[in-house]
Design an enzyme around this catalytic site. Structure first.
Site, mmCIF file in Angstrom:
data_model
loop_
_atom_site.group_PDB
_atom_site.id
_atom_site.type_symbol
_atom_site.label_atom_id
_atom_site.label_comp_id
_atom_site.label_asym_id
_atom_site.label_seq_id
_atom_site.Cartn_x
_atom_site.Cartn_y
_atom_site.Cartn_z
ATOM 1 N N HIS A 63 -6.427 -6.395 -1.268
ATOM 2 C CA HIS A 63 -5.327 -5.523 -0.854
ATOM 3 C C HIS A 63 -4.543 -6.151 0.302
ATOM 4 O O HIS A 63 -3.320 -6.133 0.322
ATOM 5 C CB HIS A 63 -5.894 -4.168 -0.445
ATOM 6 C CG HIS A 63 -4.871 -3.088 -0.343
ATOM 7 N ND1 HIS A 63 -4.073 -2.711 -1.405
ATOM 8 C CD2 HIS A 63 -4.499 -2.294 0.699
ATOM 9 C CE1 HIS A 63 -3.266 -1.733 -1.033
ATOM 10 N NE2 HIS A 63 -3.501 -1.468 0.232
ATOM 11 N N GLU A 121 -5.480 -6.694 -7.973
ATOM 12 C CA GLU A 121 -4.671 -5.481 -8.028
ATOM 13 C C GLU A 121 -3.511 -5.566 -9.025
ATOM 14 O O GLU A 121 -2.907 -4.547 -9.337
ATOM 15 C CB GLU A 121 -4.086 -5.162 -6.637
ATOM 16 C CG GLU A 121 -5.088 -4.669 -5.626
ATOM 17 C CD GLU A 121 -4.414 -4.207 -4.345
ATOM 18 O OE1 GLU A 121 -5.015 -3.382 -3.640
ATOM 19 O OE2 GLU A 121 -3.296 -4.675 -4.045
ATOM 20 N N SER A 126 0.833 -1.192 0.000
ATOM 21 C CA SER A 126 0.000 0.000 0.000
ATOM 22 C C SER A 126 0.872 1.248 0.000
ATOM 23 O O SER A 126 1.728 1.407 -0.876
ATOM 24 C CB SER A 126 -0.953 -0.044 1.201
ATOM 25 O OG SER A 126 -1.959 0.923 1.076
#
Length: 706
Positions: A649, A621, A538
């Site tokens: 995530h 992702e 992240s």
């Protein structure tokens, strides 16, 4: 198994839940066994970390979520849920338990089973799956005899009720879509439940729309799916179940109010407490900036009173009334590394410290004169403890992981520094067991919070103590405050994000902090400056990319998410994300802006980024990484990417976490220690990595013949 028909016939005499209609799942190890026999000290394993028993949100840096504890109406017991990953089945064991607050002994199990329930993030008005664990808080019946909670089976979350004495549990709701919240009617005769308003109708409408093609608009996030995302809403469709008959009844206004109070909030809520006389203790910001310190204020019978002490401004996590005093828990000290419990009597002396620690406390609830919380430190997983609010004395109520006491871990040393803007930061330097002072080691940086037990950094992908066990020092870093905190005139989070983004100010601040921590570890003789690696997920992954472009400090790197790139941000992120980024200063897709991307784009810098880079990404992702990976691969740079199916995530599947751990260990051992695992099954892996190290071009397929 008792027939439901039997239950309905005799419901006037006996509530059906007393005769359980479902068998418990096989999760015998969800709670520890007899811990009176301590085995000899042993090395840590990946399973030790992955299969830890968890209470509440596993992310130790998350302080805004609900407490996992529900206090019984008489104040003598707490109910909570314990989650444990099971590698053998790639699933989770979940148990609902009740612990007494007096006496000793293990918790009583009142239900076993159900799948992990994860969080849906709200992004730009829609729900995005995150993979992170949702904290499910049980709810006591008014008479304290039963407990309601959410449980997920067969891909649907329902409302369940268990007997508090452990004599049975059953599903009470049978909704077609996920139940989001449960509560009790005032007399305890009905279970109230809510589903997201319009969910079934919206899903059906999307199915119908798909028959003629989904319109590609702001609803779509293509890196996740072509199916439009569900719109976010705080509204619930509410119903009530008569527990005697099973009949579904409409919820009256009082029921709706009770359920709304129990429903999870999509955004963090500022703490507030109501005293015995109706006085309120709350936090008020001195100006409208969300970064301004929130100060403790009391309103009520004695008018409005503000606490002007330094301890009352900023960092306050929770508030409680105790008699005529306010208790509050606060993060404070160097870069908020400590937690302290204070007592303040409005109108009296300044707040007095009851208890202070650098350990991390979570989910605290008041029970008589004690505060019941989870507590953990860098080397000790989470325990349930009680803190005496008069003396500050602590006692352990339940240790969910007593086996961990036999695991041999290396020393942990807290380092403190400032970055080049003068912002405070700190990190935990983890050394191998038996470390010889004065030995310089390869070192890996793990980001970007270092609160509590050092498991795997933010997202739990980089096993800190396992890296140390391999002879690699680890610097687990805590990020400094936002770069934008220097601009108090900013009034919204959007403006704050834009200020952080401008000229990559936040990225430069974070990289400066990481490099300052690395420099300190080198300067103190722990780390070899030529063998330092860096990792991130992240925001931490963005710091990694920025570091590889703007420094030469790192000899190897690993990413769990990726990347900010000129073409990707305007395409695979979707229309809404592209609009949001442009509002913060990103250039549009039709404007090639090399100056903007010079310091951030791995793709634009592929010719000069030489650091070996491992990408281990979720399948929803990985498309965001294709531009960077493609450019690096085209330039024959040492890069390798793996994609994990049905992940988000935060990766939630235990077997994937084990695979990520293992490959991370191998990657950094290879590049920083020149070591290879002799396991023959890994021979192809090392053949590829040796080719990456030698700069050999990829093997091309033979030229096709006609």
């Amino acid at each position: 198994m008792v027939s439901p028909v039997f239950c309905l016939r005799f419901v006037a005499a006996l509530w059906c839940a007393l005769l359980p209609t479902t068998a418990w799942s096989r999760c015998e190890q969800a709670l520890p066994g007899d811990d009176s026999i301590r085995p000899a000290a042993r090395d840590l394993t990946a399973a030790d970390l992955i299969e830890l028993r968890e209470i509440g949100d596993p992310d130790s840096a998350s302080f805004s979520g609900p407490s996992p504890f529900a206090l019984s109406p008489d104040g003598s017991r707490i109910a909570y849920i314990v989650n444990r990953a099971d590698l053998a089945t790639n699933s989770y064991c979940r148990v609902v338990v009740v612990s007494g607050l007096t006496g000793k002994g293990p918790p009583r199990v009142v239900d076993r089973g159900g799948a992990l329930i994860t969080i849906l993030d709200v992004q730009r008005g829609h729900y995005l799956p995150s993979g992170a664990t949702r904290t499910i808080v049980p709810v006591w019946s008014p008479d304290g005899r039963r407990i309601a909670y959410l449980r997920r089976d067969a891909s649907v979350t329902q409302g369940w009720v268990a007997e508090a004495d452990g004599s049975g549990a059953r599903a009470v709701t049978h909704a077609a879509v996920d139940v989001e919240a449960v509560a009790w009617s005032s007399d305890g005769s009905r279970l109230l439940y809510g589903t997201r308003k319009g969910t079934a109708d919206t899903e059906a409408a999307l199915d119908r729309e798909g028959q003629s093609g989904w319109l590609y608009d702001r609803r779509v996030s293509p890196e996740i799916s072509a199916r439009p995302l569900m719109p976010a809403t705080d509204l619930l469709d509410t119903n009530a179940v008569d527990l005697r008959t099973g009949a579904i009844l409409p919820a009256d206004p009082a029921d709706q109010a009770a359920l709304a109070q129990a429903a999870p909030a999509d955004m963090p809520v500022e703490p507030m407490a109501v005293g015995p006389d109706g006085s309120k203790a709350l936090l008020e910001r001195q100006d409208s900036s969300p970064l301004a310190p929130a100060r403790l204020v009391v309103t009520g019978g004695l008018g409005r009173q503000r606490c002007d002490a330094e301890a009352c401004a900023g960092g306050i996590l929770s508030l409680w009334w105790q008699g005529d005093s306010v208790l509050f828990l606060r993060r404070e000290g160097w870069a908020k590394e400590a937690m302290a419990l204070y007592r303040w009597q409005p109108g009296g002396a300044p707040p007095a410290v009851i208890f202070r620690t650098t350990d991390v406390l979570h989910g605290c609830v008041m029970a008589g004169i004690e505060l019941v919380c989870t507590r953990e430190d860098s080397s000790t997983p989470r325990k349930v403890v009680a803190i005496n609010t008069v003396t500050g004395a602590t006692r352990t109520i339940f240790d969910p992981n007593p086996e961990f006491a036999s695991v041999r871990l290396g020393p942990v040393r807290r380092l403190k520094w400032r970055n080049d803007l003068g912002l405070e930061a700190w990190g935990d330097l983890v050394l191998p067991p038996g470390y010889t002072p004065g030995t310089r080691l390869p070192m890996v940086v793990v980001q970007y919070h270092s609160d509590g037990f050092l498991r795997g950094g933010t997202g739990n992908e980089y096993p800190i103590f396992l890296l140390a066990q391999r002879g690699i020092a680890v610097l687990s870093t805590e990020r400094p405050s936002f770069f934008a905190a220097a601009f108090p005139q900013l009034k919204t989070w959007y403006d704050i994000n834009a200020a952080n983004q401008k000229d990559w100010g936040e990225r430069r601040s974070l990289l400066s902090s990481v490099l300052a921590g690395v420099h300190m570890a080198v300067e103190q003789g722990y780390a070899d400056p030529k063998r330092v690696g860096i990792t991130g997920l992240s925001d931490g992954a963005t710091t990694v990319a920025f570091a590889l472009i703007n420094s030469k400090a790192f000899a190897a790197a690993a990413l769990s998410s990726c990347c900010m790139e000129p073409n990707t941000t305007a395409t695979y992120g979707g229309i809404a994300w592209a609009e949001w980024l442009r509002g913060m200063g990103y250039p549009p897709a039709t404007h090639d802006n090399p100056a903007f991307w010079r310091d951030m784009s791995l793709a634009r810098n592929a010719t000069r980024v030489d650091t070996p880079l491992l990408m281990q990404l979720a399948d929803n992702e990985f498309r965001l990484a294709l531009e960077a990976f493609g450019a690096l691969h085209e330039q024959n740079k040492p890069v390798e990417m793996y994609v994990y199916p049905d992940e988000y995530h935060v990766k939630w599947q235990p077997i994937h976490r084990r695979a990520v751990y293992a490959r991370t260990l191998d990657w950094f051992s290879f590049w920083l220690q020149d070591r290879e695992d002799p396991d023959v099954a890994k021979a192809p892996q090392y053949a590829r990595w040796r080719a990456l190290r030698s700069g050999s071009p990829p093997t091309l397929p033979p030229k096709p013949t006609r």
